[in-house]
Design an enzyme around this catalytic site. Structure first.
Site, PDB file in Angstrom:
ATOM      1  N   GLY A 170      13.069  -1.656  -1.753  1.00 36.60           N
ATOM      2  CA  GLY A 170      11.694  -2.054  -2.080  1.00 36.60           C
ATOM      3  C   GLY A 170      11.029  -0.965  -2.898  1.00 36.60           C
ATOM      4  N   LEU A 214       4.241  -0.059  -3.420  1.00 37.39           N
ATOM      5  CA  LEU A 214       3.542   1.206  -3.196  1.00 37.39           C
ATOM      6  C   LEU A 214       4.303   2.106  -2.237  1.00 37.39           C
ATOM      7  CD1 LEU A 214      -0.192   0.141  -2.958  1.00 37.39           C
ATOM      8  CD2 LEU A 214       0.919   1.449  -4.760  1.00 37.39           C
ATOM      9  N   ALA A 215       4.736   1.550  -1.114  1.00 34.43           N
ATOM     10  CA  ALA A 215       5.399   2.388  -0.107  1.00 34.43           C
ATOM     11  C   ALA A 215       6.763   2.851  -0.610  1.00 34.43           C
ATOM     12  CB  ALA A 215       5.527   1.624   1.209  1.00 34.43           C
ATOM     13  N   GLY A 216       7.563   1.931  -1.115  1.00 31.71           N
ATOM     14  CA  GLY A 216       8.919   2.274  -1.535  1.00 31.71           C
ATOM     15  C   GLY A 216       8.945   3.191  -2.747  1.00 31.71           C
ATOM     16  N   HIS A 218      -6.936 -14.369   5.030  1.00 28.09           N
ATOM     17  CA  HIS A 218      -8.019 -13.792   4.236  1.00 28.09           C
ATOM     18  C   HIS A 218      -9.092 -14.838   3.966  1.00 28.09           C
ATOM     19  CE1 HIS A 218     -10.154 -11.713   1.107  1.00 28.09           C
ATOM     20  NE2 HIS A 218      -9.404 -10.647   1.271  1.00 28.09           N
ATOM     21  N   SER A 225     -11.079 -11.218  -4.360  1.00 28.54           N
ATOM     22  CA  SER A 225     -11.218  -9.962  -3.618  1.00 28.54           C
ATOM     23  C   SER A 225     -12.404  -9.950  -2.666  1.00 28.54           C
ATOM     24  CB  SER A 225     -11.379  -8.819  -4.603  1.00 28.54           C
ATOM     25  OG  SER A 225     -11.839  -7.679  -3.924  1.00 28.54           O
ATOM     26  N   ARG A 282     -12.206  -9.430   8.027  1.00 28.43           N
ATOM     27  CA  ARG A 282     -11.610 -10.653   7.507  1.00 28.43           C
ATOM     28  C   ARG A 282     -11.375 -11.713   8.575  1.00 28.43           C
ATOM     29  NH1 ARG A 282      -7.380  -7.651   3.401  1.00 28.43           N
ATOM     30  NH2 ARG A 282      -8.992  -7.125   1.883  1.00 28.43           N
ATOM     31  N   HIS A 308      -2.513 -13.962   3.965  1.00 26.58           N
ATOM     32  CA  HIS A 308      -2.622 -12.895   2.989  1.00 26.58           C
ATOM     33  C   HIS A 308      -1.762 -11.673   3.313  1.00 26.58           C
ATOM     34  CE1 HIS A 308      -4.415 -10.319   0.028  1.00 26.58           C
ATOM     35  NE2 HIS A 308      -4.932  -9.518   0.925  1.00 26.58           N
ATOM     36  N   LEU A 317      -3.344  -0.609   0.759  1.00 19.44           N
ATOM     37  CA  LEU A 317      -2.906   0.337  -0.276  1.00 19.44           C
ATOM     38  C   LEU A 317      -2.853   1.729   0.329  1.00 19.44           C
ATOM     39  CD1 LEU A 317      -5.048  -0.934  -3.300  1.00 19.44           C
ATOM     40  CD2 LEU A 317      -2.773  -1.622  -2.590  1.00 19.44           C
TER      41      LEU A 317
END
Lengths: 251, 648
Positions: free
Chosen positions: B41, B44-46, B267, B285, B332, B405, B445
């Protein structure tokens, strides 16, 4: 609505391809273009044939995966949208729609409408970043960036790397893609230290991949789903000239 | 006695991470180059993990199901990223972000993990700015902030409505820089089909090359899975078409426990479903709730084509009315549930007969601030709305409805982000650890980047520096068996034996997938109850059987074949969906995104049962056709007082 679809089929990069004709009925005008393609594939598969290969992911215009030439235009005729943001309400009942892949030598066809855009990754790897490692950095507010500079940098950073610029250009030039990243980083103070090295390496890589040169036609910017301005290419050329004439990055 | 050891360091929560870093085993720079790490992956994390580990000297191979890491679904995150910088001087602090997150998660997350996340949030902003991420700025040149749900301070940093894209491009740049140096080998268009465990340690993966169909073995000293969430089990969601649970699910089947799978975030502000051919939903958003006001008519109205003409006294701004303190910026789960409450009362708006939407209206703020201000703040979101609905949100209110979501559940990990399989680490949305039963906006994020940039570079050494690893080549029995299992599954789904070809009724993958999605949405969705969950537990295995008996997957295994890819992922969703229903049935309380009709307050808010359910539910795979075993990790709250969550 009922449609006639002429879709490009090609088994692989070296195989010959051809347009294949299909009819499709009962398409909802509120469907997206890709949902229409899903529907077509459902029909094809229920008829016992192989599905048409095409790519998409986010289906909201931000990932840059989808890439269809619709009636001769990358991402269709609407300005500022990706293929996944094209809706069937833009077509009429009885229309014939031609669907083809991106066509450019550095983007070989993998299958049907799927192309290999890894050349873009290699251009990016050649310098499309600021060379900082993970770790402590000065506070985010230590560098002040005027709002208008930041906004213009953002306009260029918005590139989604879809490749429509290349597909639209008669020269198959990747200048708009490459210049977008160069412009973003040249505008920001953080990017100044490796400005010359970056533009030289990225342009060189772009040329090595076999993309054509820019002859200021402007089709790229017109096809761009994020409306990256043509002035971006002018900036890249200035940056390149500057790097050649004055190769030191002292700013 | 639980088998789960979360390895949370001792001492006050404020010092746990610092102390842990001192105790952590460090691998010397010279030795790091002797280790190979597989990262699955590149979101962002990977991407942040792969880049950071390569910078430290590890040899990294990064796997990506897309043609490029830049396409990972992190790119679609719009609104922003939280950080405790307190630039607006409105009283933010590490403690406040920690508290808001624990409370926002309805007291079902680990204090220690959340505190660390809050502490590191500030480093992420500095890191991203150094990378050239063009965050929004004020005229004075400083970084701008806005507010998000569940918080009373402005701590959200943003880059127009494309924050995820810009942060991902930052991480992607860092990753490509390491590809350029040769420390990262990039494997695009590869899908992890299986985890390979040798001597009880994660030592590799089996992949399918999505272009050639080759089944490949890759060996490593540790495996990091950062493959995102499983929201697409519902078919319709805001998640991208290729998002899937298979990497995590295959690891689960090899022994990694799956934690809290029933915690799903619905969401509140998505563009409503429109027609049966729809393939995905689009988010608007949460940041829009800074300026947009949510309302429905106070009495059912049939013609709302000119909603702006509905007089003030005939509108119910129900979030402002019910939650005077947080108003439109409630978390949410609360906003979604309230929206459903209104449409359940037949006050919804939008096309007949469903009328499944509420209004999000900008009229007042446009009058107050001028159209250009709203345009600058949300222009791209308004454009997206316009494209999809053909309605202009500057002149008519947006119609919104909740949609799946994000998934808070995921593979169970300890404080070092290691799963129950030694050597298998899980980052980002794929793990379960930081958000409890509900995630606050602008925290995904933050968590993905925190795990990748600032946690795994430390904690990986704590494993590699302590264990003995024998060399593996990819030809051990475990690797061979894994390849053979993968090939068998592919043969089966392609109906190589021809058994399905004889059956009279055949269905496409999408037909069966939609059916699963509807079952999940109706019975394991926004509101659940015992009857519905028990029905789902009968229905899902039936659907799974129907899938394997009737599915059509044409084409060859050795070419690009999207139907095959999707079919294999959907097959895994059938198994995961069942576990989600079981987890939801077992959790006899309401918490955050998990709302059981039977457990609610008089005002219709989620009613927790802290005495009996203050635990992480971690499920252990027991083999094909057998129910998983539940293990419990008790949640200990030493710093926050458990209260009925109130946003009044």
């Amino acid at each position: 609505m009922n449609l006639t679809l002429k879709v490009w089929r090609q088994d692989g990069p070296d195989a010959a391809g051809a347009l294949e004709s299909h009819t499709l009925e009962n398409v909802n005008k509120n469907s997206s273009f890709l949902e229409m393609m899903d529907l077509l594939n459902e029909k094809i598969m229920l008829d016992g044939k192989d599905a048409i290969e095409f790519e998409s992911d986010c289906r909201e215009g931000i990932c840059g995966t989808c890439c269809l030439v619709i009636n001769g235009q990358p991402h269709g005729k609407s300005l500022g949208v990706a293929t996944c943001q094209v809706y069937m309400r833009d077509f009429k009942d009885g229309d014939t729609i031609t669907i083809e892949p991106w066509r450019a030598k550095p983007f070989p066809v993998i299958k049907d409408l799927v192309v290999d855009r890894s050349a873009f990754d290699r251009i990016q790897a050649a310098g499309g970043y600021i060379s900082v490692s993970t770790g402590p950095h000065p506070d985010g507010n230590a560098i002040k960036i005027p709002k208008d500079v930041s906004d213009v940098a953002f306009d260029h950073a918005a590139c989604i790397g879809c490749g429509a610029c290349v597909a639209a250009c008669p020269n198959a030039s990747a200048s708009l893609f490459t210049s977008a990243k160069i412009s973003q980083l040249a505008l920001l103070p953080q990017g100044k230290s490796e400005r010359s090295r970056r533009v030289k390496r990225m342009v060189e890589q772009m040329d090595d991949e076999g993309f054509g040169n820019c002859s200021n036609i402007g089709e790229c910017s017109a096809a761009c789903p994020k409306k990256i301005p043509l002035t971006s290419i002018a900036r890249m050329k200035r940056e390149y000239l500057r790097a050649v004439v004055s190769p030191f990055d002292a700013s | 006695m639980t088998v789960l050891d979360s390895k949370i360091p001792d001492g006050p929560v404020q010092g746990k991470w610092d102390r842990h870093k001192q105790d952590i085993k460090v691998v010397s720079p010279a030795n790091k180059r002797n280790f190979k790490v597989l990262v699955v992956g590149t979101g962002l994390a990977g991407a942040s993990a792969a880049a950071s580990l390569a910078e430290l000297g590890y040899n990294v191979t990064a796997f990506c199901i897309h043609d490029s890491p830049r396409r990972a679904h992190s790119i679609a995150a719009q609104g922003g990223i939280n950080s405790t910088k307190n630039y607006p001087n409105d009283g933010d602090s590490v403690w406040r972000l920690f508290y808001d997150t624990v409370k926002g998660g309805d007291f079902r997350s680990r204090e220690a993990n959340v505190y660390r996340l809050a502490q590191l949030s500030s480093n992420i902003i500095d890191q991203a700015v150094a990378q050239g991420v063009p965050f929004a700025r004020e005229y004075g040149g400083e970084l701008a902030n806005r507010s998000f749900g569940g918080a009373l301070v402005s701590r959200t940093f943003y880059a127009r409505g494309q924050t995820g894209q810009q942060l991902l491009l930052g991480a992607y740049g860092a990753l490509m820089r390491q590809v350029d140096t040769g420390k990262v080998t990039l494997m695009p268009r590869r899908e992890m089909m299986d985890l390979v465990v040798v001597d009880g340690q994660a030592r590799g993966i089996t992949c399918r090359n999505l272009v050639t169909g080759d089944i490949e073995s890759h060996t490593g000293d540790a495996v990091i899975v950062a493959s995102g969430g499983y929201g697409r089990v519902y078919f319709l969601s805001t998640n991208a078409w290729n998002s899937n649970s298979s990497a995590a699910w295959r690891a689960h089947r090899k022994g990694a426990f799956m934690a809290n799978p029933c915690y799903v975030q619905i969401h509140p502000t998505c563009i409503p479903v429109n027609g049966e051919q729809q393939s995905k939903l689009t988010l608007m958003s949460e940041s829009l709730r800074n300026d947009g006001r949510v309302w429905v008519p106070s009495e059912r109205q049939n013609d709302l084509s000119n909603a702006h003409n509905v007089p003030r006294e005939k509108r119910d701004y129900y979030l402002e009315r019910r939650y005077p303190s947080f108003g439109n910026l409630v978390p949410r789960d609360v906003a979604s549930r309230n929206g459903k409450m209104m449409t359940d009362r037949d006050l919804g708006v939008g096309p007949e007969p469903d009328r499944l939407a509420v209004f999000l209206d900008f009229r007042d703020r446009i009058e107050e601030l001028g159209k250009h201000v709203i345009e600058e703040r949300y222009g791209n979101l308004f454009d997206i709305y316009h494209e999809i609905t053909a309605e202009d949100p500057y002149s008519v209110p947006m119609r919104i409805y909740p949609a799946v979501h994000y998934t808070m559940g995921g593979l169970w990990v300890d404080y070092d982000l290691m799963s129950t399989i030694p050597g298998l680490f899980v980052l980002g949305e794929a793990n379960f650890s930081d958000h409890g039963a509900n995630r606050l906006g602008a925290s995904a994020l933050m968590q993905g980047l925190c795990d990748g940039y600032f946690v795994i570079p430390y904690t990986l050494g704590n494993y590699l520096g302590r264990v003995e690893l024998k060399p593996v080549t990819g030809e051990e029995d475990e690797f061979r068996e894994s390849r053979s299992d993968v090939n068998k599954r592919i043969d089966e789904i392609l109906d190589k034996s021809g058994k399905r070809a004889k059956s009279k009724t055949r269905h496409t993958v999408l037909q069966l997938y939609r059916e699963l999605g509807l079952t999940m949405w109706d019975h394991v969705g926004m509101a659940r109850n015992e009857e519905g969950l028990k029905y789902a537990l009968e229905k899902i295995p039936e659907l799974r059987e129907k899938f394997w008996d009737t599915v059509i997957v044409p084409g060859s295994p050795s070419t690009f074949n999207k139907t095959l890819e999707l079919g294999l992922r959907v097959a895994d969703f059938f198994e995961l969906g069942e576990l989600m229903a079981r987890d939801a049935l077992t959790r006899e309380e309401s918490a955050g995104g998990h709302f059981r009709d039977e457990y609610q307050t008089e005002e219709g808010e989620a009613l927790r049962d802290d005495e009996n359910f203050s635990y992480v539910a971690a499920w252990e795979w027991n083999g094909e056709g057998k129910a998983q075993t539940l293990h419990k990790e008790d949640l200990v709250f030493e710093n926050v007082k458990l209260t009925q969550r109130s946003y009044k």
